[in-house]
Design a protein around this motif. Sequence first.
Motif, mmCIF file in Angstrom:
data_model
loop_
_atom_site.group_PDB
_atom_site.id
_atom_site.type_symbol
_atom_site.label_atom_id
_atom_site.label_comp_id
_atom_site.label_asym_id
_atom_site.label_seq_id
_atom_site.Cartn_x
_atom_site.Cartn_y
_atom_site.Cartn_z
ATOM 1 N N SER A 196 -27.251 -74.892 -4.509
ATOM 2 C CA SER A 196 -27.171 -73.616 -3.818
ATOM 3 C C SER A 196 -27.762 -73.743 -2.417
ATOM 4 C CB SER A 196 -27.938 -72.561 -4.618
ATOM 5 O OG SER A 196 -27.787 -71.290 -4.061
ATOM 6 N N ARG A 222 -25.646 -66.468 0.211
ATOM 7 C CA ARG A 222 -25.993 -67.610 -0.640
ATOM 8 C C ARG A 222 -24.718 -68.108 -1.289
ATOM 9 N NH1 ARG A 222 -31.050 -68.034 -4.822
ATOM 10 N NH2 ARG A 222 -30.492 -70.039 -5.735
ATOM 11 N N ARG A 248 -28.881 -70.988 0.800
ATOM 12 C CA ARG A 248 -29.038 -69.616 1.272
ATOM 13 C C ARG A 248 -29.334 -69.642 2.759
ATOM 14 N NH1 ARG A 248 -34.157 -66.098 0.812
ATOM 15 N NH2 ARG A 248 -33.384 -64.076 1.493
ATOM 16 N N CYS A 255 -23.423 -71.324 5.299
ATOM 17 C CA CYS A 255 -23.836 -71.763 3.957
ATOM 18 C C CYS A 255 -22.968 -72.914 3.465
ATOM 19 C CB CYS A 255 -23.754 -70.614 2.963
ATOM 20 S SG CYS A 255 -25.114 -69.468 3.015
#
Length: 122
Positions: free
Chosen positions: A104, A117, A106, A88
């Motif tokens: 972000s 995440r 994931r 990640c």
Amino acid sequence: MVCEISQSFFFDAAHTLDRAIETAASRRIHGHTYNAEVFLTGQPDPATGMVTDLGLVRRELALLREQLDHHLLDEVPGLGPTTLENLCQFIFSKLLPALPTVTSVRVWRVSIGDGCRVTRPL
């Protein structure tokens, strides 16, 4: 109004992992199909109506996927131990220069039901 867009991709890769549990199986080279989704957040541009052009996102993901797909992840420079957490963070850091609205990332493996995440505070 703030909008969040996303784009997903997958890659197949092998790795090893030194860990205290499931030791023998983890230390052997083995592979997974990894799914990843990248989230981008921001105000849509008044002229285009977009936070970020998804064509640009797909282009950057294709370049990143080339570094991961059908590779031994242990040998990917800058990745470190091949955990979901490191995947990640690696994807996030590789995309951020070209896609500054990334908030972000994931990564998950459907076959065994685990995922991670990482999120940047807004």
